[in-house]
Design a protein around this motif. Structure first.
Motif: not given
Length: 489
Positions: A360-382
């Motif tokens: 699985x991928x563990x990602x740091x996100x501002x909230x549990x939302x599509x926008x926030x999860x994708x932003x975390x993945x895109x930034x490599x905060x995972x």
């Protein structure tokens, strides 16, 4: 109406009967069921996709298609026959999929379409009259050719009430800024998986996941199926996407807008992938090459990584393919000023004994939302983890208080000392490794915490690996966790 010579040459099909054309409806019973059969042969060297015309008259309530093809035994090293199937409606088969109504590949031998319902993998909707096309995909063809038989059953009558798609919400109850666990690559009955979306959701929650991504092969039919499921799992974020399965590699469309369909009918040599990568991003999603070094036919990634937003390095149970993918990805980590692709890990679940959420991928996100999860993945905060039992804390700090976490850049003078810290739980008996731009820099048995010092002059990037004890040294053991890098500048 028989296939024209041009159609025969273009498709590679030799039809023993004309296109599937029902009886003239003016003289037919309005409630009649009309059955038509077409037989043909696809020769070796045929195009990737063969389009068989299918005349659909007015007044059809249900269209049901069944197909079979011969599977003669072949000597070792000689391909046998394998034939995929899908359908396009009267809007045509042009690349882009305006007429797309469904695809099941080789997962099932029949399907149906109605206004109110359709077989998983297919889109319900009006059965408009006109020339439809069955799309046949000769995955492999035996030397003697591939003979097929298609049966189309037209059931006439009043149409059902059109289905209204219900898509999953774009944001669900979360924990604010936090580390969220997800699986971006899994399959249900809407392609070649064995579980329903409801069953997958239950497995995801049982695996401790906070989000998943619907990634069926070459169809978006599951998007509407996830809406009702989301209602029974209000704390599971369900992203909608697709596994775009071409003949020269597979790519995950992660988190595209619900209803987005991405065409797959091209090869790397056609120079068309950029168009569809842009479509994925316009739909708000990420372009993620899947299992880039897999050895199955058509699975290895041939499109290059210029259009990618991340790369799936860890796919299911760790294999030598994944080790090659990790080494290839590591070789691209040249420096903090260079473009780099974050890593994700996914189960690629199809059926047991596959396990949702492993890895699985563990990602740091501002909230549990599509926008926030994708932003975390895109930034490599995972980071990638074997399961929800594994947690990683990885950061770098300077004496002056500068700090960077996974995927971040730490700005410090070239000679300034940087303290790299790694903490891992759930990995007893494993080895900890710090890997820099110059290779493995530090190895130690798993402990509650690891500290290592360096400077930006000596190290431009550092990432962490947690691996099991190797069974066949000098080969490394299978990983339990992998992080994206921290950059030192």
């Amino acid at each position: 109406m028989a296939l024209s010579r041009r159609e025969l040459l273009a498709t590679g099909a030799a039809a023993a009967a004309g296109p599937l054309t029902p009886a003239d409806r003016d003289d037919a019973d309005p409630a009649a069921t009309v059955i038509r059969t077409l037989r043909g042969t696809i020769a070796p060297g045929a195009p990737d996709y063969v389009y068989v015309p299918l005349e659909v008259p007015s007044g059809v309530r249900e269209l049901r298609i069944a197909y079979t093809y011969d599977k003669p035994p072949q000597p070792p090293g000689t391909p046998g026959n394998a034939l995929d199937i899908g359908i396009f409606d009267q809007r045509g088969t042009a690349l882009g999929g305006r007429g797309f109504r469904g695809w099941s590949g080789g997962a099932r031998g029949e399907f149906f379409l109605r206004a109110d319902e359709a077989t998983p993998g297919y889109l319900p909707g009006a059965l408009e009259p006109g020339c439809w096309h069955l799309a046949l995909g000769p995955y492999t063809v035996a030397p003697q050719g591939l003979s097929y038989e298609i049966t189309a059953t037209f059931t006439h009558g009043p149409p059902g009430v059109p289905a209204t798609p219900v898509h999953p919400p774009q944001r669900v109850r979360g924990r604010g800024r936090a580390w969220y666990r997800g699986d971006c690559h899994l399959h249900s009955v809407h392609s070649d998986g064995r579980r329903t979306p409801a069953e997958l959701a239950a497995l995801a929650r049982g695996a401790g996941l906070d989000f998943i991504n619907s990634s069926e092969h070459n169809t978006n039919s599951a998007h509407a199926a996830w809406g009702p499921v989301a209602g029974t799992h209000p704390d599971l974020l369900i992203l909608t996407g697709e596994e775009v399965t071409t003949r020269t590699g597979h790519v995950l469309a992660v988190g595209t807008a619900p209803g987005t369909f991405v065409d797959w009918r091209y090869r790397a040599r056609d120079q068309r992938f950029g168009r569809f990568a842009q479509q994925i991003r316009r739909a708000g999603g990420l372009v993620v090459p899947a299992h880039p070094h897999a050895t199955c036919m058509g699975c290895a990634w041939k499109f290059g990584f210029g259009e990618a937003d991340a790369v799936e390095v860890w796919n299911g149970t760790w294999t030598p393919d994944d080790e090659v993918a990790l080494a290839s990805w590591d070789a691209t980590l040249r420096g903090a000023g260079e473009r780099w692709l974050p890593v994700i890990a996914s189960s690629d679940y199809h059926r047991d004994p596959d396990r949702v959420g492993t890895p699985q991928t563990v990602v740091l996100a501002e909230d549990l939302s599509r926008e926030a999860i994708l932003a975390g993945l895109r930034a490599g905060h995972s980071y990638a983890a074997e399961s929800s039992a594994v947690s990683v804390t990885f950061d770098a700090v300077t004496a002056r208080g500068a700090h960077a976490g996974i995927g971040d850049r730490l700005h410090a003078p070239a000679g300034a000392e940087v303290l790299v810290r790694l903490t891992v739980t759930g990995a007893d008996g494993c080895d900890l490794r710090l890997v820099t731009d110059q290779g493995v820099a530090f190895t130690a048995p798993a402990a509650t915490a690891l500290e290592w010092r360096t400077t930006p002059a000596r190290t431009s990037s550092v990432r962490a690996e947690v691996r099991r004890t190797p069974q066949m040294p000098p080969l490394p053991g299978a990983p339990v966790a992998l992080t994206n890098p921290i950059w030192l500048t």
